[in-house]
Design a protein around this motif. Structure first.
Motif, short mmCIF file in Angstrom:
data_model
loop_
_atom_site.label_atom_id
_atom_site.label_comp_id
_atom_site.label_asym_id
_atom_site.label_seq_id
_atom_site.Cartn_x
_atom_site.Cartn_y
_atom_site.Cartn_z
N GLY A 148 0.96 7.33 -6.87
CA GLY A 148 0.80 7.60 -5.45
C GLY A 148 -0.23 6.75 -4.75
N VAL A 149 -0.64 5.62 -5.38
CA VAL A 149 -1.67 4.79 -4.75
C VAL A 149 -1.12 3.51 -4.13
CG1 VAL A 149 -3.51 5.68 -6.22
CG2 VAL A 149 -2.21 3.68 -6.97
N VAL A 150 0.18 3.26 -4.30
CA VAL A 150 0.81 2.07 -3.74
C VAL A 150 2.11 2.49 -3.05
CG1 VAL A 150 1.99 -0.10 -4.31
CG2 VAL A 150 -0.20 0.44 -5.37
N ARG A 151 2.39 1.89 -1.93
CA ARG A 151 3.62 2.20 -1.20
C ARG A 151 4.85 1.95 -2.07
NH1 ARG A 151 3.25 -1.58 3.89
NH2 ARG A 151 5.42 -0.92 4.17
N THR A 152 5.87 2.74 -1.88
CA THR A 152 7.04 2.69 -2.76
C THR A 152 8.17 1.83 -2.20
OG1 THR A 152 7.90 4.70 -1.75
CG2 THR A 152 6.55 4.95 -3.74
N ASP A 153 8.00 1.26 -1.03
CA ASP A 153 9.08 0.47 -0.43
C ASP A 153 8.93 -1.01 -0.72
OD1 ASP A 153 6.81 0.17 1.09
OD2 ASP A 153 7.85 0.18 3.02
N MET A 154 8.38 -1.34 -1.89
CA MET A 154 8.24 -2.74 -2.27
C MET A 154 8.51 -2.92 -3.75
SD MET A 154 4.07 -3.12 -2.19
CE MET A 154 4.22 -4.90 -2.31
N GLU A 155 8.88 -4.15 -4.11
CA GLU A 155 9.15 -4.51 -5.49
C GLU A 155 8.16 -5.57 -5.93
OE1 GLU A 155 13.16 -5.87 -5.37
OE2 GLU A 155 14.01 -3.86 -5.06
N ILE A 156 8.14 -5.86 -7.23
CA ILE A 156 7.17 -6.83 -7.74
C ILE A 156 7.40 -8.21 -7.13
CG2 ILE A 156 8.58 -7.36 -9.78
CD1 ILE A 156 4.70 -7.29 -9.54
N GLY A 157 8.64 -8.56 -6.86
CA GLY A 157 8.91 -9.86 -6.22
C GLY A 157 8.28 -9.95 -4.84
N ASP A 158 8.32 -8.85 -4.09
CA ASP A 158 7.69 -8.83 -2.76
C ASP A 158 6.19 -9.07 -2.89
OD1 ASP A 158 10.20 -8.04 -1.77
OD2 ASP A 158 9.69 -5.91 -2.01
N LEU A 159 5.58 -8.38 -3.84
CA LEU A 159 4.13 -8.45 -4.01
C LEU A 159 3.69 -9.85 -4.43
CD1 LEU A 159 1.44 -6.92 -4.00
CD2 LEU A 159 1.91 -6.23 -6.35
N GLY A 187 -2.72 -3.24 3.01
CA GLY A 187 -1.38 -2.91 3.48
C GLY A 187 -0.45 -2.47 2.37
N VAL A 188 -0.83 -2.76 1.14
CA VAL A 188 -0.03 -2.36 -0.02
C VAL A 188 -0.39 -0.96 -0.47
CG1 VAL A 188 0.33 -2.85 -2.49
CG2 VAL A 188 0.30 -4.73 -0.82
N ARG A 189 -1.66 -0.63 -0.33
CA ARG A 189 -2.15 0.66 -0.79
C ARG A 189 -1.69 1.77 0.16
NH1 ARG A 189 -8.34 1.43 -2.98
NH2 ARG A 189 -7.91 3.21 -4.33
N THR A 190 -1.40 2.92 -0.40
CA THR A 190 -1.00 4.04 0.44
C THR A 190 -2.18 4.52 1.27
OG1 THR A 190 -1.47 5.53 -1.40
CG2 THR A 190 0.81 4.86 -1.09
N ALA A 191 -1.87 5.06 2.44
CA ALA A 191 -2.94 5.53 3.32
C ALA A 191 -3.67 6.69 2.66
CB ALA A 191 -2.33 5.99 4.65
N ARG A 192 -4.96 6.63 2.69
CA ARG A 192 -5.76 7.72 2.13
C ARG A 192 -6.15 8.70 3.24
NH1 ARG A 192 -9.47 3.25 -0.46
NH2 ARG A 192 -8.39 2.22 1.22
N PRO A 193 -6.16 9.99 2.96
CA PRO A 193 -6.46 10.94 4.02
C PRO A 193 -7.86 10.74 4.57
CG PRO A 193 -6.57 11.97 1.85
CD PRO A 193 -5.98 10.60 1.66
N ALA A 194 -7.99 10.94 5.87
CA ALA A 194 -9.29 10.81 6.53
C ALA A 194 -10.19 11.95 6.07
CB ALA A 194 -9.12 10.84 8.04
N PRO A 195 -11.49 11.72 5.99
CA PRO A 195 -12.41 12.78 5.57
C PRO A 195 -12.39 13.94 6.58
CG PRO A 195 -13.61 10.89 6.43
CD PRO A 195 -12.20 10.46 6.29
N LEU A 196 -12.60 15.13 6.08
CA LEU A 196 -12.61 16.30 6.97
C LEU A 196 -13.77 16.20 7.96
CD1 LEU A 196 -11.98 19.12 4.34
CD2 LEU A 196 -10.35 18.15 5.97
N ALA A 197 -13.50 16.60 9.18
CA ALA A 197 -14.52 16.55 10.22
C ALA A 197 -15.62 17.55 9.90
CB ALA A 197 -13.88 16.85 11.59
N GLN A 198 -16.83 17.15 10.15
CA GLN A 198 -17.96 18.04 9.92
C GLN A 198 -18.01 19.08 11.05
OE1 GLN A 198 -20.00 18.06 7.24
NE2 GLN A 198 -18.65 16.45 6.41
N PRO A 199 -18.24 20.33 10.73
CA PRO A 199 -18.34 21.35 11.78
C PRO A 199 -19.51 21.09 12.71
CG PRO A 199 -19.15 22.21 9.69
CD PRO A 199 -18.53 20.87 9.39
N LEU A 200 -19.28 21.36 13.98
CA LEU A 200 -20.34 21.16 14.96
C LEU A 200 -21.48 22.13 14.70
CD1 LEU A 200 -18.20 20.78 18.19
CD2 LEU A 200 -19.28 18.97 16.86
#
Length: 201
Positions: A148-159, A187-200
């Protein structure tokens, strides 16, 4: 990840002499040719290659009767090293294994450009090397995708084409090249979730 069998490994093994002294000269010539091609391109002098290897020009021609033989042997040896590296790096975590191998691939491209100037893309040895590179890098990419760390819509030839395109570009220095490569790999790596916002407060 298991080793091969990679077609290029058989080519390299079949070309290397069995006698220890002959094998030592052969290895020295390959190392010298790799260095000369990286510095001077495909037209590097064969006399210079022999001098760097510490052998006579006759020894060079006994091992490599034509310039093309030398080109092909350097090319195959570089790809074989790249394939072995993929097997060794597979012990790392998926993203690190993939990017570490791509670092090796980037270094290899310097010699590849010089050697490929004199080779036909559809030659038998080029096809064997291409199949070996795909066979070595493909499992690393698939493992990273499954993690789950690399996008799945690519092949080794693309890379590999992406990396080849970047390394074929002129840069101000290696730092700029590495920076551009890092942007591309983001651009190859999957988007990582943004850190949770700190409570005010």
């Amino acid at each position: 990840m298991t080793a091969g069998p990679f077609p290029v490994s058989e080519i390299v093994a079949s070309r290397r002499p069995h006698r220890k002294d002959a094998a030592r000269n052969y290895d020295a010539l390959l190392a010298a040719a790799r260095e000369a091609f990286a510095e001077k391109g495909a037209e590097a002098s064969l006399e210079d290659v022999a001098r760097r290897a510490g052998v006579g020009i006759g020894t060079l021609y006994r091992n490599f009767p034509t310039r093309r033989d030398l080109f092909e042997s350097v090319y195959a040896d570089e790809v074989n090293t790249l394939c072995r590296a993929a097997v060794e790096l597979a012990e790392l975590e998926p993203w690190q294994a993939l990017t570490s191998w791509l670092d090796r691939f980037t270094d290899y491209m310097v010699t590849k450009r010089a050697v490929r100037d004199a080779l036909n893309d559809e030659s038998e040895i080029f096809q064997a090397c291409r199949d070996s590179m795909y066979g070595a890098g493909g499992p690393l990419l698939e493992r990273a995708q499954q993690a789950g760390v690399v996008r799945t819509d690519m092949e080794i030839g693309d890379l590999l084409r992406m990396v080849s395109g970047i390394t074929g570009t002129a840069f101000e220095d290696e730092a700029q090249r590495d920076r551009v490569m890092g942007i591309a790999l983001d651009g190859v790596r999957t988007a990582r979730p943004a850190p949770l916002a700190q409570p005010l407060a």
